[in-house]
Design a protein around this motif. Structure first.
Motif, PDB file in Angstrom:
ATOM      1  N   PRO A  68      32.022  34.517  40.408  1.00 32.78           N
ATOM      2  CA  PRO A  68      32.161  34.460  38.959  1.00 32.78           C
ATOM      3  C   PRO A  68      31.476  35.631  38.276  1.00 32.78           C
ATOM      4  O   PRO A  68      30.662  36.337  38.890  1.00 32.78           O
ATOM      5  CB  PRO A  68      31.457  33.151  38.611  1.00 32.78           C
ATOM      6  N   PRO A  69      31.786  35.845  37.006  1.00 43.09           N
ATOM      7  CA  PRO A  69      31.050  36.863  36.246  1.00 43.09           C
ATOM      8  C   PRO A  69      29.587  36.460  36.114  1.00 43.09           C
ATOM      9  O   PRO A  69      29.270  35.288  35.931  1.00 43.09           O
ATOM     10  CB  PRO A  69      31.755  36.866  34.887  1.00 43.09           C
ATOM     11  N   TYR A  70      28.695  37.435  36.241  1.00 43.85           N
ATOM     12  CA  TYR A  70      27.267  37.178  36.082  1.00 43.85           C
ATOM     13  C   TYR A  70      26.909  37.263  34.600  1.00 43.85           C
ATOM     14  O   TYR A  70      27.518  38.010  33.847  1.00 43.85           O
ATOM     15  CB  TYR A  70      26.441  38.209  36.849  1.00 43.85           C
ATOM     16  N   TRP A  71      25.898  36.533  34.199  1.00 39.09           N
ATOM     17  CA  TRP A  71      25.499  36.559  32.804  1.00 39.09           C
ATOM     18  C   TRP A  71      24.879  37.909  32.440  1.00 39.09           C
ATOM     19  O   TRP A  71      23.963  38.399  33.096  1.00 39.09           O
ATOM     20  CB  TRP A  71      24.493  35.433  32.535  1.00 39.09           C
ATOM     21  N   ASP A  72      25.417  38.537  31.379  1.00 38.26           N
ATOM     22  CA  ASP A  72      24.844  39.749  30.781  1.00 38.26           C
ATOM     23  C   ASP A  72      24.577  40.840  31.810  1.00 38.26           C
ATOM     24  O   ASP A  72      23.541  41.500  31.774  1.00 38.26           O
ATOM     25  CB  ASP A  72      23.544  39.399  30.040  1.00 38.26           C
ATOM     26  N   LEU A  73      25.516  41.049  32.729  1.00 42.18           N
ATOM     27  CA  LEU A  73      25.288  42.053  33.758  1.00 42.18           C
ATOM     28  C   LEU A  73      26.447  43.026  33.891  1.00 42.18           C
ATOM     29  O   LEU A  73      26.240  44.222  33.931  1.00 42.18           O
ATOM     30  CB  LEU A  73      25.027  41.367  35.112  1.00 42.18           C
ATOM     31  N   LYS A  74      27.670  42.512  33.945  1.00 42.76           N
ATOM     32  CA  LYS A  74      28.831  43.378  34.152  1.00 42.76           C
ATOM     33  C   LYS A  74      29.870  43.118  33.071  1.00 42.76           C
ATOM     34  O   LYS A  74      30.086  41.984  32.651  1.00 42.76           O
ATOM     35  CB  LYS A  74      29.439  43.145  35.543  1.00 42.76           C
ATOM     36  N   ASP A  75      30.514  44.192  32.626  1.00 43.52           N
ATOM     37  CA  ASP A  75      31.560  44.097  31.617  1.00 43.52           C
ATOM     38  C   ASP A  75      32.910  44.244  32.310  1.00 43.52           C
ATOM     39  O   ASP A  75      33.222  45.285  32.873  1.00 43.52           O
ATOM     40  CB  ASP A  75      31.379  45.201  30.564  1.00 43.52           C
ATOM     41  N   TYR A  76      33.725  43.168  32.259  1.00 44.32           N
ATOM     42  CA  TYR A  76      35.027  43.186  32.926  1.00 44.32           C
ATOM     43  C   TYR A  76      36.178  43.494  31.974  1.00 44.32           C
ATOM     44  O   TYR A  76      37.341  43.318  32.312  1.00 44.32           O
ATOM     45  CB  TYR A  76      35.263  41.854  33.642  1.00 44.32           C
ATOM     46  N   GLY A  77      35.851  43.922  30.780  1.00 47.99           N
ATOM     47  CA  GLY A  77      36.866  44.513  29.926  1.00 47.99           C
ATOM     48  C   GLY A  77      37.740  43.555  29.158  1.00 47.99           C
ATOM     49  O   GLY A  77      38.891  43.892  28.860  1.00 47.99           O
ATOM     50  N   HIS A  78      37.233  42.383  28.796  1.00 41.39           N
ATOM     51  CA  HIS A  78      38.039  41.473  27.983  1.00 41.39           C
ATOM     52  C   HIS A  78      37.123  40.766  26.987  1.00 41.39           C
ATOM     53  O   HIS A  78      36.041  40.304  27.347  1.00 41.39           O
ATOM     54  CB  HIS A  78      38.747  40.442  28.857  1.00 41.39           C
ATOM     55  N   GLU A  79      37.586  40.648  25.743  1.00 38.82           N
ATOM     56  CA  GLU A  79      36.729  40.114  24.683  1.00 38.82           C
ATOM     57  C   GLU A  79      36.389  38.637  24.878  1.00 38.82           C
ATOM     58  O   GLU A  79      35.390  38.151  24.326  1.00 38.82           O
ATOM     59  CB  GLU A  79      37.402  40.313  23.324  1.00 38.82           C
ATOM     60  N   ASP A  80      37.201  37.915  25.633  1.00 44.35           N
ATOM     61  CA  ASP A  80      36.958  36.485  25.841  1.00 44.35           C
ATOM     62  C   ASP A  80      36.267  36.181  27.161  1.00 44.35           C
ATOM     63  O   ASP A  80      36.173  35.015  27.566  1.00 44.35           O
ATOM     64  CB  ASP A  80      38.280  35.715  25.784  1.00 44.35           C
ATOM     65  N   ASN A 134      43.344  24.913  56.258  1.00 43.03           N
ATOM     66  CA  ASN A 134      44.282  25.145  57.350  1.00 43.03           C
ATOM     67  C   ASN A 134      45.474  25.933  56.831  1.00 43.03           C
ATOM     68  O   ASN A 134      45.668  26.064  55.612  1.00 43.03           O
ATOM     69  CB  ASN A 134      44.769  23.808  57.933  1.00 43.03           C
ATOM     70  N   GLU A 135      46.284  26.452  57.732  1.00 48.15           N
ATOM     71  CA  GLU A 135      47.499  27.156  57.325  1.00 48.15           C
ATOM     72  C   GLU A 135      48.347  26.253  56.438  1.00 48.15           C
ATOM     73  O   GLU A 135      48.502  25.063  56.707  1.00 48.15           O
ATOM     74  CB  GLU A 135      48.294  27.598  58.551  1.00 48.15           C
ATOM     75  N   GLY A 136      48.867  26.827  55.368  1.00 52.98           N
ATOM     76  CA  GLY A 136      49.685  26.069  54.430  1.00 52.98           C
ATOM     77  C   GLY A 136      48.912  25.452  53.279  1.00 52.98           C
ATOM     78  O   GLY A 136      49.512  25.034  52.290  1.00 52.98           O
ATOM     79  N   ASP A 137      47.581  25.377  53.401  1.00 49.15           N
ATOM     80  CA  ASP A 137      46.758  24.838  52.309  1.00 49.15           C
ATOM     81  C   ASP A 137      46.706  25.823  51.139  1.00 49.15           C
ATOM     82  O   ASP A 137      47.012  27.014  51.290  1.00 49.15           O
ATOM     83  CB  ASP A 137      45.335  24.560  52.795  1.00 49.15           C
ATOM     84  N   THR A 138      46.270  25.343  49.992  1.00 51.00           N
ATOM     85  CA  THR A 138      46.174  26.173  48.786  1.00 51.00           C
ATOM     86  C   THR A 138      44.719  26.528  48.494  1.00 51.00           C
ATOM     87  O   THR A 138      43.847  25.663  48.476  1.00 51.00           O
ATOM     88  CB  THR A 138      46.775  25.435  47.577  1.00 51.00           C
ATOM     89  N   ILE A 139      44.499  27.823  48.256  1.00 45.58           N
ATOM     90  CA  ILE A 139      43.198  28.357  47.867  1.00 45.58           C
ATOM     91  C   ILE A 139      43.261  28.744  46.393  1.00 45.58           C
ATOM     92  O   ILE A 139      44.235  29.353  45.942  1.00 45.58           O
ATOM     93  CB  ILE A 139      42.836  29.607  48.697  1.00 45.58           C
ATOM     94  N   LEU A 140      42.221  28.426  45.647  1.00 51.06           N
ATOM     95  CA  LEU A 140      42.146  28.772  44.223  1.00 51.06           C
ATOM     96  C   LEU A 140      40.981  29.710  43.979  1.00 51.06           C
ATOM     97  O   LEU A 140      39.868  29.463  44.455  1.00 51.06           O
ATOM     98  CB  LEU A 140      41.964  27.504  43.387  1.00 51.06           C
ATOM     99  N   ASP A 141      41.234  30.781  43.228  1.00 46.31           N
ATOM    100  CA  ASP A 141      40.162  31.648  42.754  1.00 46.31           C
ATOM    101  C   ASP A 141      40.231  31.682  41.233  1.00 46.31           C
ATOM    102  O   ASP A 141      41.138  32.303  40.660  1.00 46.31           O
ATOM    103  CB  ASP A 141      40.303  33.063  43.317  1.00 46.31           C
ATOM    104  N   PRO A 142      39.295  31.033  40.535  1.00 52.67           N
ATOM    105  CA  PRO A 142      39.331  31.002  39.071  1.00 52.67           C
ATOM    106  C   PRO A 142      38.882  32.304  38.415  1.00 52.67           C
ATOM    107  O   PRO A 142      39.002  32.447  37.195  1.00 52.67           O
ATOM    108  CB  PRO A 142      38.374  29.861  38.723  1.00 52.67           C
ATOM    109  N   PHE A 143      38.361  33.252  39.199  1.00 55.34           N
ATOM    110  CA  PHE A 143      37.995  34.583  38.700  1.00 55.34           C
ATOM    111  C   PHE A 143      38.548  35.601  39.698  1.00 55.34           C
ATOM    112  O   PHE A 143      37.815  36.165  40.509  1.00 55.34           O
ATOM    113  CB  PHE A 143      36.474  34.702  38.570  1.00 55.34           C
ATOM    114  N   LEU A 144      39.846  35.853  39.627  1.00 55.54           N
ATOM    115  CA  LEU A 144      40.563  36.564  40.685  1.00 55.54           C
ATOM    116  C   LEU A 144      40.129  38.014  40.846  1.00 55.54           C
ATOM    117  O   LEU A 144      40.088  38.537  41.957  1.00 55.54           O
ATOM    118  CB  LEU A 144      42.069  36.496  40.417  1.00 55.54           C
ATOM    119  N   GLY A 145      39.805  38.689  39.738  1.00 56.51           N
ATOM    120  CA  GLY A 145      39.342  40.075  39.831  1.00 56.51           C
ATOM    121  C   GLY A 145      40.342  40.973  40.523  1.00 56.51           C
ATOM    122  O   GLY A 145      41.526  41.015  40.181  1.00 56.51           O
TER     123      GLY A 145
END
Length: 260
Positions: free
Chosen positions: A35-47, A206-217
């Motif tokens: 996830p984004p770290y608090w007050d450390l890196k700017d990922y370029g989006h106002e929200d 396992n193969e076929g399962d779904t992986i989620l990344d809520p901060f894909l980057g």
């Protein structure tokens, strides 16, 4: 260069993961993210979460909304793996991984461990007065105490202290960040190595399962998941990452064409 729509079993949503209405409840086997770290890196989006105008408490309030969404979409035997490190707040060390774990536990997650990711190629400390930081943490959480854990699929290397012959998997993982990778990607300032993510993918699904990344980057989680024949869903606020993700996945497209 391929388009993201060219990749089967991969869905990207260009919106905040504070609401993930596109994902069915209990349809995800594993959440893997940094996830984004608090007050450390700017990922370029106002929200974006964690900007300097947010308090540390508000940062965790917003992150908790993401963890709550992750909890709802995880299967009963699913897990969540959060790659994160400590941060400095006005010169004071904040134990960010533990505070994330506390908020996740409040939602219902079970804290399984704090894996230490050893980064031998790290070269900088948090300040000039600190020792050089050679680690991050992987906050290992599960939706329930009984969860999928494929220990035999963990992988190994001669230099990795996590695995030794005839022993259980340990919680110290050596995964070097490729020298020169930090700073080359103008938009994404916190890459993690595919070797680290592939271990987690194998352990938790396992193969076929779904992986989620809520901060894909830049798409490291997606690359690892798709290469290991899993499905992947990603959320990312900044659509400027589109070409970066497609470029990272391009060798998978070439591989599939070769296989065909």
């Amino acid at each position: 260069m391929p388009e993201l729509d060219d990749f089967r079993n991969f869905d990207v949503h260009w919106s905040s993961s504070e609401e993930m209405k596109e994902v069915r409840e209990e349809s995800v086997q594993s959440v893997i993210t940094s996830p984004p770290y608090w007050d450390l890196k700017d990922y370029g989006h106002e929200d974006q979460i964690g900007t300097s105008d947010e308090s540390y408490e508000l940062y965790h309030d917003r992150m908790a909304e993401v963890w709550r969404e992750c909890y709802d979409v995880l299967s009963d035997d699913g897990t969540m793996w959060v790659v994160v490190d400590t941060v400095m707040e006005r010169g004071d060390l904040q134990l960010l991984p533990y505070h994330i774990a506390e908020r996740a536990e409040d939602i219902g997650f079970v804290l399984q461990d704090m894996v230490v990711w050893h980064k031998p190629t790290a070269i900088a400390g948090m300040t000039d007065r600190n020792v050089v930081n050679k680690k991050e943490y992987v906050v290992y959480l599960s939706k329930n105490k009984d969860h999928k854990f494929n220990e035999g699929e963990a992988g190994n290397s001669l230099e990795d202290p996590a695995v030794s012959e005839d022993k259980r998997l340990g919680n110290l993982w050596r995964n070097p960040v490729k020298r020169g990778s930090i700073g080359n990607n103008v938009l994404h300032k916190a890459p993690y190595p595919t070797s680290l993510i592939e271990r987690i993918v194998r352990l938790s699904s396992n193969e076929g399962d779904t992986i989620l990344d809520p901060f894909l980057g830049s798409g490291t989680t997606a690359k690892s998941a798709l290469r290991l024949k899993r499905k992947c869903i990603g959320y990312e606020l900044n659509e400027d990452f589109d070409d970066i993700i497609a470029d990272r996945l391009s060798d998978l497209k070439q591989q599939s064409l070769t296989d065909f």
